[in-house]
Design an enzyme around this catalytic site. Sequence first.
Site, PDB file in Angstrom:
ATOM      1  N   TRP A   1      19.277 -10.275   1.080  1.00 20.36           N
ATOM      2  CA  TRP A   1      20.498  -9.477   1.219  1.00 20.36           C
ATOM      3  C   TRP A   1      20.911  -9.343   2.685  1.00 20.36           C
ATOM      4  O   TRP A   1      21.905  -8.668   2.978  1.00 20.36           O
ATOM      5  CB  TRP A   1      20.304  -8.088   0.611  1.00 20.36           C
ATOM      6  CG  TRP A   1      19.414  -7.165   1.420  1.00 20.36           C
ATOM      7  CD1 TRP A   1      18.232  -7.483   2.037  1.00 20.36           C
ATOM      8  CD2 TRP A   1      19.641  -5.783   1.707  1.00 20.36           C
ATOM      9  NE1 TRP A   1      17.707  -6.385   2.677  1.00 20.36           N
ATOM     10  CE2 TRP A   1      18.547  -5.322   2.487  1.00 20.36           C
ATOM     11  CE3 TRP A   1      20.649  -4.877   1.370  1.00 20.36           C
ATOM     12  CZ2 TRP A   1      18.450  -4.004   2.934  1.00 20.36           C
ATOM     13  CZ3 TRP A   1      20.538  -3.572   1.817  1.00 20.36           C
ATOM     14  CH2 TRP A   1      19.458  -3.146   2.587  1.00 20.36           C
ATOM     15  N   ASP A   2      20.178  -9.991   3.606  1.00 22.12           N
ATOM     16  CA  ASP A   2      20.444  -9.839   5.041  1.00 22.12           C
ATOM     17  C   ASP A   2      21.860 -10.265   5.406  1.00 22.12           C
ATOM     18  O   ASP A   2      22.363  -9.849   6.458  1.00 22.12           O
ATOM     19  CB  ASP A   2      19.432 -10.663   5.840  1.00 22.12           C
ATOM     20  CG  ASP A   2      18.001 -10.265   5.546  1.00 22.12           C
ATOM     21  OD1 ASP A   2      17.318  -9.791   6.455  1.00 22.12           O
ATOM     22  OD2 ASP A   2      17.561 -10.427   4.395  1.00 22.12           O
TER      23      ASP A   2
ATOM     24  N   GLU B   1      10.752  -0.997   0.442  1.00 15.62           N
ATOM     25  CA  GLU B   1       9.770  -1.758  -0.334  1.00 15.62           C
ATOM     26  C   GLU B   1       8.406  -1.089  -0.416  1.00 15.62           C
ATOM     27  O   GLU B   1       7.493  -1.634  -1.034  1.00 15.62           O
ATOM     28  CB  GLU B   1       9.636  -3.163   0.258  1.00 15.62           C
ATOM     29  CG  GLU B   1      10.910  -3.962   0.119  1.00 15.62           C
ATOM     30  CD  GLU B   1      10.823  -5.345   0.750  1.00 15.62           C
ATOM     31  OE1 GLU B   1      11.440  -6.279   0.211  1.00 15.62           O
ATOM     32  OE2 GLU B   1      10.157  -5.482   1.794  1.00 15.62           O
TER      33      GLU B   1
ATOM     34  N   LYS C   1       9.658   2.263   4.229  1.00 16.29           N
ATOM     35  CA  LYS C   1       9.550   1.118   5.128  1.00 16.29           C
ATOM     36  C   LYS C   1      10.804   1.011   5.993  1.00 16.29           C
ATOM     37  O   LYS C   1      10.742   0.641   7.166  1.00 16.29           O
ATOM     38  CB  LYS C   1       9.368  -0.162   4.314  1.00 16.29           C
ATOM     39  CG  LYS C   1       9.356  -1.440   5.151  1.00 16.29           C
ATOM     40  CD  LYS C   1       9.295  -2.680   4.273  1.00 16.29           C
ATOM     41  CE  LYS C   1       9.349  -3.955   5.095  1.00 16.29           C
ATOM     42  NZ  LYS C   1       9.381  -5.166   4.250  1.00 16.29           N
ATOM     43  N   GLN C   2      11.954   1.328   5.393  1.00 14.87           N
ATOM     44  CA  GLN C   2      13.226   1.116   6.067  1.00 14.87           C
ATOM     45  C   GLN C   2      14.272   2.021   5.450  1.00 14.87           C
ATOM     46  O   GLN C   2      14.017   2.721   4.464  1.00 14.87           O
ATOM     47  CB  GLN C   2      13.658  -0.336   5.927  1.00 14.87           C
ATOM     48  CG  GLN C   2      13.955  -0.779   4.504  1.00 14.87           C
ATOM     49  CD  GLN C   2      14.005  -2.280   4.371  1.00 14.87           C
ATOM     50  OE1 GLN C   2      12.981  -2.927   4.205  1.00 14.87           O
ATOM     51  NE2 GLN C   2      15.209  -2.837   4.431  1.00 14.87           N
TER      52      GLN C   2
END
Length: 819
Positions: free
Chosen positions: A366-367, A505, A632-633
């Site tokens: 998805w970047d 994640e 994680k993000q």
Amino acid sequence: MPDFTLVYHDFDPAQEGLRETLTSTGNGYFATRGAAEWEDANAVHYPGTYAHGCFNRETTILGGRPVPNEDLVNLPNWLLLKLRIEGEEAIRLDNVEVLSYRHSYDTRNAVVAREIQFRDRAGRETTLRSRRFVSMADSHLAGIEWTVTPVDWSGRVEVISGLDGRVTNHMVARYRELEGRHLNPGSPRTFGPEIIALKVQTRQSNIYVAEAARTRVFQAGAVPIPASRPSVDAPLDVDRNLYQMEDYIQQVLAFDVEQGSPVRVEKMISLFTSHDNAITETLVAAEKHVARYPDFAAALTEHESAWTELWDVGDIQLPRQPRVQLLLRLHISHVLQVCSRHTALHDAGVPARGLNGEAYRGHVFWDELYVYPYLNFRLPEITRGLLMYRYRRLAEARAAARDVGYRGAMFPWQSGSDGTEETQVVHLNPLSGRWDPDHSHNQRHVNAAIFYNVWHYYQATDDLRFLRDYGAELMLEIARFWASIAHYNPERDRYEIHGVMGPDEFHERYPGAEEGGLRNNAYTNLMVAWIAGTAPRVLDLLSTSRRAALRVRLGLTDDELRTWDEMSRKMFVPFHANGAAEAEYIVSQFEGYADLEELDWERYRAEHPNTQRLDRILKAEGDDPNRYKLAKQADAVMLFFLFSDDELRELLDRLGYDHDPDLARRTVAYYDRRTSHGSTLSLVTHAAVLGGLDPESSWMRFLVALESDVGDVQGGTTKEGIHMGVMSGTLDLVQRSYVGASVRDGVLHFAPTLTDRLDGLTLLMQFRGTSIRVGISGDELTVHALAEGFSRPVRIGIGDEVRELVPGQEWVAPLRPAA
């Protein structure tokens, strides 16, 4: 040019892998790592070459279980160029005494250079200068130039010029148990005395790859001409010997050199694959083209001219911030080496780690969500070509949805050659050495990202033809998928989505649960509410006949449209109290997040120098990251990144949720304390949302994001490939968060923040076909609609005022003081 050149003044074996990645050269068709031509692949060096679309699938048996993996294939090594002096061992950095060393990368022209002076084992001193580029003017061309100068000796040397098809994919340590052999040997060939060629074939996907090389030697400055002009190099007579195997071919060029007299070696190569257009056969094409190529200097001039054109539209100038300026240009250079106008001519997506290494196996994630905003406003034809990668895999996405009982199109979390799900079912934890289950295929939010990307491409370009022919179908099928995965909960009178993961994640399932997936991820649900409200607008943009035809072809019913409308008003969004302050609430990352345990962050930060991958640390201890309030993000924070305050307020109002102006500040602060930033994308996201909330903190995170690849902040991952998302994300940060550029209702708005840091900034944007120069100087913002090409009037908004600028007109507006 200090603002364009990345320089290393020493050779450090421990850092060479990182430097090879950062000094990679490419043109949007293929790219080659910045390895020294004279070094073989080993623990220090990795001379990899990768081309868009060259995937191959192999299967490995692990623990009795077949594990398929599809890789972007490491193609034959065309760099191979070695120097032997007086018949001795070929020169390497570990068998000579290095007296001086310089390794540089010119971001403006994407040229990697090395200059080394060494003393060999016989005591001879030699200088070797190397320059190399992969042509932006001709997508199949690359060139190497050596200048060899014997400092204190004369004698005979041999230059070995080869093409090596014995390569494998073995860069990433955690993948080495997986099959890495992807090439079958083919045909080594010669074409006259100067040209050698090699053809190989991928073992499963049957892609032919051919490379041809033309090597020549010149005595530098040997032909005297009038003093008003520089001397000309003369071709040098050399003895040539050939050696070849079925997957390797080399020429040995032997000649005499004299003390202090430089000799120049040129190696020009061509690379073709059977995916290319307008060729009869790859080997014939490679030979024919390399024979026609000009010499190195002329080819380099054409290459530099092509890059000048790109910089004219793509540069971001920030002269008061020299370090920021250099890194922004490094990022621009790498983004355009992976995604150029050449890319748009091929069936290519955006590999998350570029064409610079083998991390993530070259897959598309998805970047692209972070990549397209920069391209949309400068080179929209590239975005259009990359979006076609998704459209061409629409049939596979429909089949994937149908196979699990859904409607519409369900795109995979990891995509490669044909759009099937490439996510592994197991993942190696390098800390424990164990292969753990991998549930990340449940990140269905990739479908929301694709919808978002198409819509924002249209907003920036007004490309109704693309929307009509491709985009609308893509978006409607994604909306249909979300309607089928969602279900109505009559007790809540809300639609819910279960069994998915958000961007974080670290949370794949609930603690103790066998089945993967979570309930009501807030980011996913709010994106779906927005999609359900936007899809009918897409239909309304089409002509009556096209709308009717598309609805008939898709079987899109009035009942489905009514369901979408209901979903846009009744999606469930979880909230929870912000600590003891019951009246203060924040967006919950997913339903049940508030019930998780708090992690002892102080303990883990004290015990581990790097806590970015807390999931691996916890699993290695026998613990489970799913138990804890950590991330994680950016996950819920993504909502404040992708939607403006006004857009998010409209979304929540439509859904009937109470909210207040401080919701963003509370939510961001809550998750900021609980996020390890194990993905570099997280740095970009948090920096962006903090731009209007805490400008100083935003700028500090922006600087960390800028340094994340060049400084390898994740401790060894950048040597496996650049992070396309963070590189392009930093460019978008300047454009979207700091300059404040956004499109709403056909108006390009500007709302600058951090204006004290942006003094002197200049950038070009293209909005709906019109080029616009944007500048910040002192306390003024200038927006100038350029009178060139097919420019037309555009609507610009600054503050509460909207003006129509005709080509040639500018608007100078005072800036509000920086927060």
